[in-house]
Enzyme design. Structure first.
Site, PDB file in Angstrom:
ATOM      1  N   ASP A   1      35.174 -35.407  -8.220  1.00 42.41           N
ATOM      2  CA  ASP A   1      34.855 -36.418  -7.201  1.00 42.41           C
ATOM      3  C   ASP A   1      33.492 -37.036  -7.478  1.00 42.41           C
ATOM      4  O   ASP A   1      33.284 -38.235  -7.295  1.00 42.41           O
ATOM      5  CB  ASP A   1      34.875 -35.796  -5.799  1.00 42.41           C
ATOM      6  CG  ASP A   1      36.300 -35.545  -5.324  1.00 42.41           C
ATOM      7  OD1 ASP A   1      37.225 -36.106  -5.932  1.00 42.41           O
ATOM      8  OD2 ASP A   1      36.484 -34.796  -4.347  1.00 42.41           O
ATOM      9  N   TYR A   2      32.547 -36.220  -7.930  1.00 44.55           N
ATOM     10  CA  TYR A   2      31.217 -36.746  -8.244  1.00 44.55           C
ATOM     11  C   TYR A   2      31.314 -37.753  -9.392  1.00 44.55           C
ATOM     12  O   TYR A   2      30.734 -38.840  -9.341  1.00 44.55           O
ATOM     13  CB  TYR A   2      30.279 -35.595  -8.619  1.00 44.55           C
ATOM     14  CG  TYR A   2      28.852 -36.047  -8.841  1.00 44.55           C
ATOM     15  CD1 TYR A   2      27.963 -36.126  -7.775  1.00 44.55           C
ATOM     16  CD2 TYR A   2      28.407 -36.412 -10.113  1.00 44.55           C
ATOM     17  CE1 TYR A   2      26.655 -36.559  -7.975  1.00 44.55           C
ATOM     18  CE2 TYR A   2      27.110 -36.844 -10.313  1.00 44.55           C
ATOM     19  CZ  TYR A   2      26.239 -36.913  -9.243  1.00 44.55           C
ATOM     20  OH  TYR A   2      24.952 -37.345  -9.444  1.00 44.55           O
TER      21      TYR A   2
ATOM     22  N   LYS B   1      29.365 -28.083 -24.557  1.00 41.74           N
ATOM     23  CA  LYS B   1      28.459 -28.438 -23.463  1.00 41.74           C
ATOM     24  C   LYS B   1      28.515 -27.292 -22.463  1.00 41.74           C
ATOM     25  O   LYS B   1      29.520 -27.096 -21.777  1.00 41.74           O
ATOM     26  CB  LYS B   1      28.890 -29.751 -22.818  1.00 41.74           C
ATOM     27  CG  LYS B   1      27.962 -30.179 -21.712  1.00 41.74           C
ATOM     28  CD  LYS B   1      28.243 -31.598 -21.270  1.00 41.74           C
ATOM     29  CE  LYS B   1      27.203 -32.059 -20.267  1.00 41.74           C
ATOM     30  NZ  LYS B   1      27.194 -31.248 -19.039  1.00 41.74           N
TER      31      LYS B   1
ATOM     32  N   LEU C   1      22.923 -36.613 -20.042  1.00 45.52           N
ATOM     33  CA  LEU C   1      23.727 -37.172 -21.131  1.00 45.52           C
ATOM     34  C   LEU C   1      24.714 -38.190 -20.587  1.00 45.52           C
ATOM     35  O   LEU C   1      25.258 -38.017 -19.496  1.00 45.52           O
ATOM     36  CB  LEU C   1      24.511 -36.048 -21.826  1.00 45.52           C
ATOM     37  CG  LEU C   1      23.668 -34.999 -22.550  1.00 45.52           C
ATOM     38  CD1 LEU C   1      24.531 -33.795 -22.924  1.00 45.52           C
ATOM     39  CD2 LEU C   1      23.025 -35.581 -23.798  1.00 45.52           C
TER      40      LEU C   1
ATOM     41  N   ARG D   1      14.835 -28.519 -14.919  1.00 40.21           N
ATOM     42  CA  ARG D   1      14.794 -29.950 -15.184  1.00 40.21           C
ATOM     43  C   ARG D   1      14.301 -30.743 -13.971  1.00 40.21           C
ATOM     44  O   ARG D   1      13.603 -31.743 -14.119  1.00 40.21           O
ATOM     45  CB  ARG D   1      16.196 -30.439 -15.581  1.00 40.21           C
ATOM     46  CG  ARG D   1      16.189 -31.901 -15.962  1.00 40.21           C
ATOM     47  CD  ARG D   1      17.487 -32.318 -16.579  1.00 40.21           C
ATOM     48  NE  ARG D   1      18.578 -32.261 -15.632  1.00 40.21           N
ATOM     49  CZ  ARG D   1      19.835 -32.560 -15.909  1.00 40.21           C
ATOM     50  NH1 ARG D   1      20.160 -32.900 -17.133  1.00 40.21           N
ATOM     51  NH2 ARG D   1      20.768 -32.489 -14.995  1.00 40.21           N
TER      52      ARG D   1
ATOM     53  N   LYS E   1      25.608 -35.315 -31.150  1.00 36.59           N
ATOM     54  CA  LYS E   1      24.249 -35.840 -31.330  1.00 36.59           C
ATOM     55  C   LYS E   1      24.137 -36.402 -32.734  1.00 36.59           C
ATOM     56  O   LYS E   1      24.585 -35.750 -33.697  1.00 36.59           O
ATOM     57  CB  LYS E   1      23.210 -34.735 -31.125  1.00 36.59           C
ATOM     58  CG  LYS E   1      23.192 -34.204 -29.694  1.00 36.59           C
ATOM     59  CD  LYS E   1      22.206 -33.072 -29.486  1.00 36.59           C
ATOM     60  CE  LYS E   1      22.344 -32.539 -28.066  1.00 36.59           C
ATOM     61  NZ  LYS E   1      21.588 -31.324 -27.815  1.00 36.59           N
TER      62      LYS E   1
HETATM   63  C1  9MJ Z   1      24.552 -28.544 -22.899  1.00 41.05           C
HETATM   64  N1  9MJ Z   1      24.501 -28.647 -21.582  1.00 41.05           N
HETATM   65  O1  9MJ Z   1      25.202 -27.672 -23.433  1.00 41.05           O
HETATM   66  C2  9MJ Z   1      22.405 -30.975 -24.264  1.00 41.05           C
HETATM   67  N2  9MJ Z   1      23.798 -29.463 -23.693  1.00 41.05           N
HETATM   68  O2  9MJ Z   1      20.806 -32.496 -25.256  1.00 41.05           O
HETATM   69  C3  9MJ Z   1      23.783 -29.543 -25.049  1.00 41.05           C
HETATM   70  N3  9MJ Z   1      22.936 -30.371 -23.209  1.00 41.05           N
HETATM   71  C4  9MJ Z   1      21.397 -32.003 -24.184  1.00 41.05           C
HETATM   72  N4  9MJ Z   1      22.914 -30.486 -25.411  1.00 41.05           N
HETATM   73  C5  9MJ Z   1      19.921 -33.443 -24.841  1.00 41.05           C
HETATM   74  N5  9MJ Z   1      24.531 -28.777 -25.855  1.00 41.05           N
HETATM   75  C6  9MJ Z   1      19.959 -33.520 -23.481  1.00 41.05           C
HETATM   76  C7  9MJ Z   1      20.903 -32.596 -23.066  1.00 41.05           C
END
Ligand code: 9MJ
Length: 397
Positions: free
Chosen positions: A88-89, A171, A136, A192, A343
């Site tokens: 939903d977000y 992620k 991201l 953060r 990336k």
């Molecule tokens: C996560 N959440 O696993 C980044 N992230 O890189 C990975 N988040 C990230 N990279 C730059 N694997 C900003 C966030």
């Protein structure tokens, strides 16, 4: 946030408890799901096509979306108790972006598109990040990923067949953390927060076994960024102990990790099974490598935990292969992931691409679609709210 989260949620809409993917069982019996329709849960009707909106309707809807997303961000990031599902977000975010794309002149100065997380909460000292901690950009299908590759090539003036490598890694669905090492010693850990200012959780981070107190051979100044998370097994054990003690249980491993790290008493954090993966960096006194791949290998060589599923991909097809390979392992990894992050490998090219307001141009989060599971409906209870509203609630096996 995970768009793969089920849209069936706990909670009773506005004024209800903090719903989530898993049930916050302190608030409602495990296995109960409110059957309220999705749009009324979000508190607005998202059905009117963006193409049909008048400018006046767009202004009003952008205001409603900003308020709804701010409330959701506060519940998720500050209270560690999500108020709406991740799917939903994401729907609110996509709708907001679509309206802003059609009416760029109506974009609000406080647009949710430019925001990361939520302001730090008052219980912690604040830490201003030397380099902002960004979020991201999301992608939901292969076409979005192809578009990302094309945009980067156009920006760098590269043809479609010129080599351009990317890394691809899971992620992690946890809580991002920045660790500051000076002359090899951990001196500060910060969440953060809103990306500019986070919470000082140094004493808590020192209790996490995966986070080294010392790094031998590290640059004089090194800010390591990564994700604090909790494994499925540790989450189940923690919730069982919480239930036995009559204490609050957690909605899901991410909330358990965030709630455990953001404790005012580090002794509580110390008793919680938190883990950490390093995947990025902030301020540095010397480069970690020429590429993303080398830099992460450097962090691993210093003794930081890095994810074993990260791969270097030579082209788009390999990135999508790695997405499918990681997705196939999702259910057996033992911790929550909600997508694959790509990336751009060369750090000089990352620097040329730079950042938008809240996200780097050189990275993309390719989200997974919903995970499905079956259960059995045992009964439907009708709950009566404070205002007399009736909510049917499913009792599941
Ligand atoms: C996560 N959440 O696993 C980044 N992230 O890189 C990975 N988040 C990230 N990279 C730059 N694997 C900003 C966030």
């Amino acid at each position: 946030r995970n768009p793969g989260a089920s849209s069936a949620r706990a909670g009773q809409g506005s004024g209800g408890g903090p719903p989530g993917r898993h049930m916050p069982s302190g608030r409602r019996a495990a296995g109960a799901i409110a059957l309220t329709p999705r749009n009324s849960e979000i508190g607005m009707d998202l059905q009117c096509a963006v193409a049909d909106l008048t400018p006046q309707q767009a202004v009003e809807e952008l205001a409603r979306l900003a308020a709804a997303m701010e409330a959701a961000d506060r519940a998720y990031h500050q209270d560690d108790a999500p108020a709406i599902s991740d799917a939903d977000y994401d729907a609110l975010k996509a709708r907001n972006a679509a309206i802003e794309a059609r009416f760029p002149e109506l974009k609000r100065p406080d647009s949710p598109s430019d925001k990361v997380g939520a302001a730090p909460s008052d219980g912690f000292a604040k830490v201003r990040h030397a380099i902002p901690m960004l979020s991201l950009e999301n992608a939901f299908d292969a076409a979005d990923v192809a578009d990302f590759d094309t945009r980067i090539r156009r920006f760098l003036n590269l043809g479609p067949d010129e080599p351009l490598a990317f890394t691809a890694e899971p992620k992690i669905d946890g809580l991002s953390l920045s660790l500051r090492y000076e002359r090899g010693a951990l001196v500060q850990a910060a969440t953060r927060g809103d990306g500019e200012t986070g919470e000082n959780v140094t004493a808590n981070a020192r209790t996490v076994a995966d986070i080294p107190e010392r790094l031998d051979g590290a640059p004089e100044l090194l800010e390591v960024r990564g994700e604090v998370y909790m494994s499925h097994a540790d989450f189940a054990g923690l919730n069982a102990r919480q239930t036995a003690a009559g204490a609050r249980t957690f909605a899901n491993p991410r909330n358990a990790a965030a709630g455990s790290l953001r404790q005012l008493d580090p002794a509580i954090t110390a008793a919680r099974p938190l883990r950490f993966f390093a995947y990025a960096w902030g301020a540095l006194s010397a480069p970690l490598g020429a590429t993303q791949w080398e830099a992460i290998r450097h962090l691993a060589a210093l003794g930081l935990p890095t994810n074993p599923l990260m791969r270097r991909c030579e082209h788009l097809a390999e990135m999508l292969d790695q997405y499918r390979a990681i997705e196939a392992q999702r259910a057996t990894l033992g911790y929550d992931i909600d997508g694959v992050v790509y990336k751009l490998d060369r750090l000089d090219l990352q620097a040329r691409l730079g950042f938008r307001s809240a996200t780097p141009r050189w990275a993309l989060a390719h989200k997974f679609s919903a995970q499905r599971a079956s259960t059995r409906l045992i009964d439907i209870d009708i709950q009566v709210g404070r205002t007399g509203a009736l909510s049917p609630v499913a009792r599941l096996l």
